[in-house]
Enzyme design. Structure first.
Site, mmCIF file in Angstrom:
data_model
loop_
_atom_site.group_PDB
_atom_site.id
_atom_site.type_symbol
_atom_site.label_atom_id
_atom_site.label_comp_id
_atom_site.label_asym_id
_atom_site.label_seq_id
_atom_site.Cartn_x
_atom_site.Cartn_y
_atom_site.Cartn_z
ATOM 1 N N GLY A 1 38.478 70.714 38.575
ATOM 2 C CA GLY A 1 39.121 69.485 38.114
ATOM 3 C C GLY A 1 38.176 68.651 37.257
ATOM 4 O O GLY A 1 38.565 68.074 36.241
ATOM 5 N N MET B 1 45.153 68.618 44.969
ATOM 6 C CA MET B 1 46.121 67.966 44.091
ATOM 7 C C MET B 1 46.631 68.819 42.919
ATOM 8 O O MET B 1 47.290 68.273 42.027
ATOM 9 C CB MET B 1 45.515 66.648 43.550
ATOM 10 C CG MET B 1 45.137 65.684 44.655
ATOM 11 S SD MET B 1 44.519 64.100 44.064
ATOM 12 C CE MET B 1 46.023 63.335 43.496
ATOM 13 N N GLU B 2 46.345 70.115 42.890
ATOM 14 C CA GLU B 2 46.686 70.892 41.682
ATOM 15 C C GLU B 2 47.339 72.259 41.904
ATOM 16 O O GLU B 2 48.075 72.741 41.028
ATOM 17 C CB GLU B 2 45.416 71.109 40.820
ATOM 18 C CG GLU B 2 44.821 69.861 40.216
ATOM 19 C CD GLU B 2 43.889 69.104 41.170
ATOM 20 O OE1 GLU B 2 43.498 69.685 42.210
ATOM 21 O OE2 GLU B 2 43.575 67.941 40.898
ATOM 22 N N ASP C 1 35.991 66.799 52.773
ATOM 23 C CA ASP C 1 36.154 65.721 53.742
ATOM 24 C C ASP C 1 37.171 66.140 54.803
ATOM 25 O O ASP C 1 38.013 66.999 54.545
ATOM 26 C CB ASP C 1 36.558 64.401 53.062
ATOM 27 C CG ASP C 1 37.626 64.577 52.008
ATOM 28 O OD1 ASP C 1 37.312 65.114 50.930
ATOM 29 O OD2 ASP C 1 38.768 64.224 52.286
HETATM 30 N N1 HPA Z 1 43.275 64.325 49.138
HETATM 31 C C1 HPA Z 1 43.561 64.948 47.997
HETATM 32 N N2 HPA Z 1 42.710 65.732 47.370
HETATM 33 C C2 HPA Z 1 41.489 65.900 47.912
HETATM 34 C C3 HPA Z 1 41.131 65.278 49.092
HETATM 35 C C4 HPA Z 1 42.070 64.446 49.733
HETATM 36 O O1 HPA Z 1 41.814 63.867 50.790
HETATM 37 N N3 HPA Z 1 39.835 65.627 49.366
HETATM 38 C C5 HPA Z 1 39.440 66.437 48.380
HETATM 39 N N4 HPA Z 1 40.431 66.610 47.493
#
Ligand code: HPA
Length: 236
Positions: A20, A180-181, A204
């Protein structure tokens, strides 16, 4: 040339890694490629082409979200003839057994995005990875001894959720992680009949809030790139 890429014809390899972050594209090219040449500068969305163990390969930043990543995916396939696309990125874990720094191979990608609802006129499409790429990535990750999970993920349109409880529902149905992709990438690749996979590292943890250092994140990021390159190029 395409609308968002100013590479010349033939400058992009048939196999492309898709981070990204454009600076991650630069890092990948400088760390892993031999003789990297920058092929894109439009919007600062850096892209490079070089070789890895003698094989031509490119890396192209996509920006965040299905909307942005879909633009680059579409143009790479339809304007540059790319055949193999491997997204490399980070994700947030929803499962207690999926730890920070683990690898996640996205076998399929749910989404809260409306793009496929619009595309399929309200019907639900199931975006999935290319099985050959998925199998190759799993085998390479196992060979390296990396802690790896294979399964469903969710590609969300929102990083900051108003209602985190909604996202908990995905976890109850076995979804491993959020990014997100991937759902956009898998859908566009499927229509074009080309291969796509998403390889992620857990950056995370949305339940345990485990911590990781910047150095550890860099190490696991580099491990992920090795797996992605070996799988995409059919190397062992
Ligand atoms: N949400 C969306 N995308 C992500 C996250 C998240 O908590 N952590 C790393 N990419």
């Amino acid at each position: 040339m395409s609308v968002h890429l100013n590479a010349s014809e033939g400058q992009i390899a048939p196999t492309v890694l898709l981070p990204g972050d454009p600076l991650r594209a630069q890092h990948i090219a400088q760390t892993f490629f031999d003789n990297p040449v920058q092929h894109n500068s439009v919007r600062g969305m850096l892209g490079y082409t070089g070789t890895y163990r003698g094989q031509p390969v490119s890396v192209q930043g996509t920006g965040m979200g299905i909307a942005s990543a879909s633009i680059y995916t579409h143009e790479l396939i339809h304007s540059y003839g790319v055949q193999t696309l491997v997204r490399v990125g980070t994700c947030g874990s929803y499962q207690t057994g999926v730890h920070v720094r683990d690898l996640v191979l996205a076998q399929a990608a749910c989404t809260d995005s409306n793009v496929n609802r619009i595309r399929f006129q309200g019907l639900d499409y199931a975006p999935i990875a290319d099985f050959g790429l998925l199998m190759a990535a799993y085998q390479r990750a196992q060979a390296h001894g990396f802690s790896t999970h294979v399964g469903n993920i969710v590609s969300s349109d929102t990083f900051y959720q108003d209602n985190p409880g909604v996202m908990q529902r995905w976890a109850e149905y076995g979804v491993l992680a959020v990014e997100m992709e991937a759902a956009g990438l898998y859908t566009i690749a499927a229509k074009a009949g080309v291969r796509a996979l998403t390889v992620l590292t857990v950056s995370d943890h949305l339940i345990t809030h485990e911590e990781t250092t910047a150095e550890e994140r860099q190490t696991t990021f580099n491990q992920m790139i090795e797996v992605a390159l070996e799988a995409a190029l059919g190397l062992s």
